[in-house]
Design a protein around this motif. Sequence first.
Motif, PDB file in Angstrom:
ATOM      1  N   HIS A 120      -2.320  -0.366  -1.540  1.00 12.69           N
ATOM      2  CA  HIS A 120      -1.001  -0.055  -0.980  1.00 12.69           C
ATOM      3  C   HIS A 120      -0.934   1.394  -0.496  1.00 12.69           C
ATOM      4  O   HIS A 120      -0.296   1.680   0.518  1.00 12.69           O
ATOM      5  CB  HIS A 120       0.109  -0.323  -1.996  1.00 12.69           C
ATOM      6  CG  HIS A 120       0.553  -1.747  -2.015  1.00 12.69           C
ATOM      7  ND1 HIS A 120       1.271  -2.328  -0.992  1.00 12.69           N
ATOM      8  CD2 HIS A 120       0.374  -2.715  -2.935  1.00 12.69           C
ATOM      9  CE1 HIS A 120       1.517  -3.581  -1.284  1.00 12.69           C
ATOM     10  NE2 HIS A 120       0.980  -3.851  -2.460  1.00 12.69           N
ATOM     11  N   VAL A 130      -2.802   1.481   2.894  1.00 13.89           N
ATOM     12  CA  VAL A 130      -2.020   0.819   3.946  1.00 13.89           C
ATOM     13  C   VAL A 130      -0.795   1.654   4.310  1.00 13.89           C
ATOM     14  O   VAL A 130      -0.465   1.801   5.484  1.00 13.89           O
ATOM     15  CB  VAL A 130      -1.613  -0.608   3.502  1.00 13.89           C
ATOM     16  CG1 VAL A 130      -0.593  -1.208   4.452  1.00 13.89           C
ATOM     17  CG2 VAL A 130      -2.845  -1.487   3.404  1.00 13.89           C
ATOM     18  N   ARG A 162      -1.676   4.487   6.576  1.00 10.32           N
ATOM     19  CA  ARG A 162      -2.166   4.076   7.896  1.00 10.32           C
ATOM     20  C   ARG A 162      -1.120   3.300   8.691  1.00 10.32           C
ATOM     21  O   ARG A 162      -1.375   2.891   9.818  1.00 10.32           O
ATOM     22  CB  ARG A 162      -3.418   3.219   7.741  1.00 10.32           C
ATOM     23  CG  ARG A 162      -4.589   4.022   7.238  1.00 10.32           C
ATOM     24  CD  ARG A 162      -5.815   3.188   7.191  1.00 10.32           C
ATOM     25  NE  ARG A 162      -6.949   4.012   6.824  1.00 10.32           N
ATOM     26  CZ  ARG A 162      -8.203   3.639   6.964  1.00 10.32           C
ATOM     27  NH1 ARG A 162      -8.478   2.451   7.463  1.00 10.32           N
ATOM     28  NH2 ARG A 162      -9.173   4.443   6.596  1.00 10.32           N
ATOM     29  N   ALA A 163       0.034   3.073   8.105  1.00  9.20           N
ATOM     30  CA  ALA A 163       1.079   2.270   8.762  1.00  9.20           C
ATOM     31  C   ALA A 163       1.593   2.968  10.009  1.00  9.20           C
ATOM     32  O   ALA A 163       1.793   4.179  10.029  1.00  9.20           O
ATOM     33  CB  ALA A 163       2.222   2.014   7.793  1.00  9.20           C
ATOM     34  N   CYS A 172       4.618  -0.154   1.579  1.00 12.32           N
ATOM     35  CA  CYS A 172       5.271  -0.183   2.888  1.00 12.32           C
ATOM     36  C   CYS A 172       6.598  -0.919   2.863  1.00 12.32           C
ATOM     37  O   CYS A 172       7.437  -0.713   3.726  1.00 12.32           O
ATOM     38  CB  CYS A 172       4.367  -0.851   3.917  1.00 12.32           C
ATOM     39  SG  CYS A 172       2.943   0.126   4.342  1.00 12.32           S
ATOM     40  N   VAL A 210       2.656  -7.762   4.179  1.00 17.71           N
ATOM     41  CA  VAL A 210       1.594  -6.845   3.738  1.00 17.71           C
ATOM     42  C   VAL A 210       1.344  -7.024   2.247  1.00 17.71           C
ATOM     43  O   VAL A 210       0.193  -7.096   1.806  1.00 17.71           O
ATOM     44  CB  VAL A 210       1.963  -5.379   4.059  1.00 17.71           C
ATOM     45  CG1 VAL A 210       0.976  -4.415   3.445  1.00 17.71           C
ATOM     46  CG2 VAL A 210       2.054  -5.172   5.565  1.00 17.71           C
ATOM     47  N   ILE A 235      -2.235  -8.198   0.566  1.00 18.34           N
ATOM     48  CA  ILE A 235      -2.906  -7.376  -0.437  1.00 18.34           C
ATOM     49  C   ILE A 235      -3.097  -8.166  -1.722  1.00 18.34           C
ATOM     50  O   ILE A 235      -4.180  -8.141  -2.321  1.00 18.34           O
ATOM     51  CB  ILE A 235      -2.128  -6.065  -0.674  1.00 18.34           C
ATOM     52  CG1 ILE A 235      -2.295  -5.149   0.539  1.00 18.34           C
ATOM     53  CG2 ILE A 235      -2.597  -5.365  -1.954  1.00 18.34           C
ATOM     54  CD1 ILE A 235      -1.477  -3.884   0.491  1.00 18.34           C
TER      55      ILE A 235
END
Length: 85
Positions: free
Chosen positions: A28, A31, A34-35, A56, A61, A65
């Motif tokens: 998490h 991610v 990089r969102a 996020c 997502v 994951i």
Amino acid sequence: MFLILFFFVPSQEVESFEIREVLRCILHTIVFHRALGLIRPKDIDLELFDITYVQCGEIEVEKKIDETIEHFISWIDKHPNKKSQ
């Protein structure tokens, strides 16, 4: 000229009951950082290690994951004598 930074994190061993939470925190965090676009950050308290990480806030997502983590854990269960990286 480009500046390239390398970070080395030493190997860590975790107990089997910690794997799910450790992977959830790591994935998490990656991610989230990089969102792209508008996200709704959600703080998650990880009491097992007394830390907080950010998700996020997107259900799709989170599902992906969780699926990835379950796949990894099932692989570990099938191959108990192998080290996983």
